[in-house]
Design an enzyme around this catalytic site. Sequence first.
Site, PDB file in Angstrom:
ATOM      1  N   ASP A  48       0.951  -1.199  -0.002  1.00 46.05           N
ATOM      2  CA  ASP A  48      -0.183  -0.077  -0.004  1.00 46.05           C
ATOM      3  C   ASP A  48       0.943   1.228   0.081  1.00 46.05           C
ATOM      4  O   ASP A  48       1.652   1.417   0.854  1.00 46.05           O
ATOM      5  CB  ASP A  48      -1.058  -0.017   1.297  1.00 46.05           C
ATOM      6  CG  ASP A  48      -1.885   1.209   1.078  1.00 46.05           C
ATOM      7  OD1 ASP A  48      -3.075   0.765   1.877  1.00 46.05           O
ATOM      8  OD2 ASP A  48      -1.926   2.012   0.323  1.00 46.05           O
ATOM      9  N   ARG A  62      -0.136   4.342  -0.409  1.00 50.05           N
ATOM     10  CA  ARG A  62      -0.791   5.597  -0.001  1.00 50.05           C
ATOM     11  C   ARG A  62      -0.295   6.349   1.123  1.00 50.05           C
ATOM     12  O   ARG A  62       0.133   5.747   2.243  1.00 50.05           O
ATOM     13  CB  ARG A  62      -2.201   5.340   0.296  1.00 50.05           C
ATOM     14  CG  ARG A  62      -3.202   5.069  -1.149  1.00 50.05           C
ATOM     15  CD  ARG A  62      -4.595   4.607  -0.782  1.00 50.05           C
ATOM     16  NE  ARG A  62      -4.437   3.169   0.091  1.00 50.05           N
ATOM     17  CZ  ARG A  62      -5.757   2.494   0.284  1.00 50.05           C
ATOM     18  NH1 ARG A  62      -6.862   3.059  -0.036  1.00 50.05           N
ATOM     19  NH2 ARG A  62      -5.531   1.538   0.991  1.00 50.05           N
TER      20      ARG A  62
HETATM   21  N1  LIG Z   1      -2.602  -2.106  -6.539  1.00 45.73           N
HETATM   22  C1  LIG Z   1      -3.847  -2.613  -6.275  1.00 45.73           C
HETATM   23  N2  LIG Z   1      -4.827  -1.513  -5.955  1.00 45.73           N
HETATM   24  C2  LIG Z   1      -6.174  -2.116  -5.758  1.00 45.73           C
HETATM   25  C3  LIG Z   1      -6.458  -3.404  -5.916  1.00 45.73           C
HETATM   26  N3  LIG Z   1      -7.801  -3.439  -5.873  1.00 45.73           N
HETATM   27  C4  LIG Z   1      -8.314  -2.005  -5.352  1.00 45.73           C
HETATM   28  N4  LIG Z   1      -7.116  -1.211  -5.553  1.00 45.73           N
HETATM   29  C5  LIG Z   1      -7.140   0.239  -5.175  1.00 45.73           C
HETATM   30  O1  LIG Z   1      -7.108   0.195  -3.975  1.00 45.73           O
HETATM   31  C6  LIG Z   1      -7.954   1.362  -3.394  1.00 45.73           C
HETATM   32  C7  LIG Z   1      -8.946   1.154  -2.594  1.00 45.73           C
HETATM   33  O2  LIG Z   1      -8.376   0.593  -1.175  1.00 45.73           O
HETATM   34  P1  LIG Z   1      -8.921  -0.759  -0.650  1.00 45.73           P
HETATM   35  O3  LIG Z   1      -7.851  -1.301   0.133  1.00 45.73           O
HETATM   36  O4  LIG Z   1      -9.824  -1.425  -1.391  1.00 45.73           O
HETATM   37  O5  LIG Z   1      -9.887  -0.086   0.463  1.00 45.73           O
HETATM   38  P2  LIG Z   1      -9.424   1.074   1.449  1.00 45.73           P
HETATM   39  O6  LIG Z   1      -9.856   2.318   0.775  1.00 45.73           O
HETATM   40  O7  LIG Z   1      -7.950   0.849   2.069  1.00 45.73           O
HETATM   41  O8  LIG Z   1     -10.088   0.839   2.654  1.00 45.73           O
HETATM   42  P3  LIG Z   1     -11.832   1.158   3.087  1.00 45.73           P
HETATM   43  O9  LIG Z   1     -11.642   2.635   3.424  1.00 45.73           O
HETATM   44  O10 LIG Z   1     -12.413   0.203   3.894  1.00 45.73           O
HETATM   45  O11 LIG Z   1     -12.264   0.972   1.678  1.00 45.73           O
HETATM   46  C8  LIG Z   1      -8.092   2.021  -4.759  1.00 45.73           C
HETATM   47  O12 LIG Z   1      -7.325   2.877  -4.944  1.00 45.73           O
HETATM   48  C9  LIG Z   1      -8.302   0.854  -5.605  1.00 45.73           C
HETATM   49  O13 LIG Z   1      -7.742   1.425  -6.890  1.00 45.73           O
HETATM   50  C10 LIG Z   1      -5.478  -4.142  -6.467  1.00 45.73           C
HETATM   51  O14 LIG Z   1      -5.758  -5.327  -6.690  1.00 45.73           O
HETATM   52  N5  LIG Z   1      -4.016  -3.776  -6.382  1.00 45.73           N
END
Ligand SMILES: Nc1nc2c(ncn2[C@@H]2O[C@H](COP(=O)(O)OP(=O)(O)OP(=O)(O)O)[C@@H](O)[C@H]2O)c(=O)[nH]1
Length: 350
Positions: free
Chosen positions: A276, A278
């Site tokens: 992650d 971010r």
């Molecule tokens: N690198 C990558 N990014 C993903 C994947 N699936 C979703 N994403 C990205 O993950 C982000 C969303 O994060 P999530 O982990 O789904 O959820 P979160 O936002 O961390 O947590 P919540 O607040 O509970 O939704 C978005 O930017 C999506 O584009 C994947 O398989 N790989």
Amino acid sequence: MIEEIQFYEPNEDYGYLSNFADSPIQLSEVIWPTSEHYYQAQKFTDHSVQQKILNASTPDEAFQLSRKYDHLVKSDWMDVRHSVMRYIVFEKFRQNTHFTHLLVSTGDKLLTEHSHKDSYWGDGGDGKGQNELGKILMEVRDYFAQQEPFNYVHFVDSAKLPTQWGTFRMYGFVEHATGKEHLALVYGNLNGGEPALIRLHSECLTGDALFSARCDCGFQLSRAMENIVNAGHGVLFYLRQEGRGIGLINKIRAYHLQDNGADTVEANEALGFAADMRDYSFCKGMLSFLNIESVKLMTNNPKKVKALEKAGIHISKRVPLQEGNNPHNHGYLKTKASKLGHIFDNTFIE
Ligand SMILES: Nc1nc2c(ncn2[C@@H]2O[C@H](COP(=O)(O)OP(=O)(O)OP(=O)(O)O)[C@@H](O)[C@H]2O)c(=O)[nH]1
Ligand SMILES: [Zn+2]
């Protein structure tokens, strides 16, 4: 692009720059209603005159009172007035942070008090005045533009965003570190005193706009907006963090690896990224712009809770957002729980 911003009346565009703008300033025990009240009162050593000006019901009345007692103005006033003005303008923006965000968002534009009556503090109406107030405002702007939380993002503009649930106000911000354009979709009145219901939604083009069933984002986005409207007030922060920060094309490469059996963490790592990528610190600038200090946060991701707490935001409650579980994203959700610490009810992903 406009290179000069002219201001004058507090109720006109850029009125917050005027000394007549409603901006309470507390100095020791005294609360001055505007910087004009304070500036005019400093002309006098006579305490009763100062009190009268402090208690003036409007900045205009404060100004008129200082004219009425003109014969009592202290002898060194012309020597000290500039430093008095600089002090109180700084304090006005130090204590009224929404105005500070707006001031910083003027970037490097020339700020001019367009005053036909004043060619010292203003431009004299013909542009030939000294504009000393404009110069002070630009100095104050340069200072705060380097300070947290004003140095994270700057506000550019806002507009109505009607949706199927209700009409939001969409605020556009540019992140200084990356140039990315982030949004805050505000619904209702945020000043009601109770914690705002918010979501930090990371951009997922495939889920948010292309109806992808391989993640939960799109389902979460619509539910979050509906929840905010039902709550009567709140904010959906739409953060340009596609692919957990690796971008759309890299996410497609990660999906391809997942099509061949990797999970969402293994795929990121195989591409050379952390699971992650971010960082949420820039959210501090948007939350401060909206005067938000305490929130109910819709998320299943404890990292977001921690990120906001680190940014000094009080999380009064984490509100689960468990949406869109389906055969295409079941494995993804389980990996988020097992490897990324996401919190789901057993009934949601079993
Ligand atoms: N690198 C990558 N990014 C993903 C994947 N699936 C979703 N994403 C990205 O993950 C982000 C969303 O994060 P999530 O982990 O789904 O959820 P979160 O936002 O961390 O947590 P919540 O607040 O509970 O939704 C978005 O930017 C999506 O584009 C994947 O398989 N790989
Ligand atoms: Zn997604």
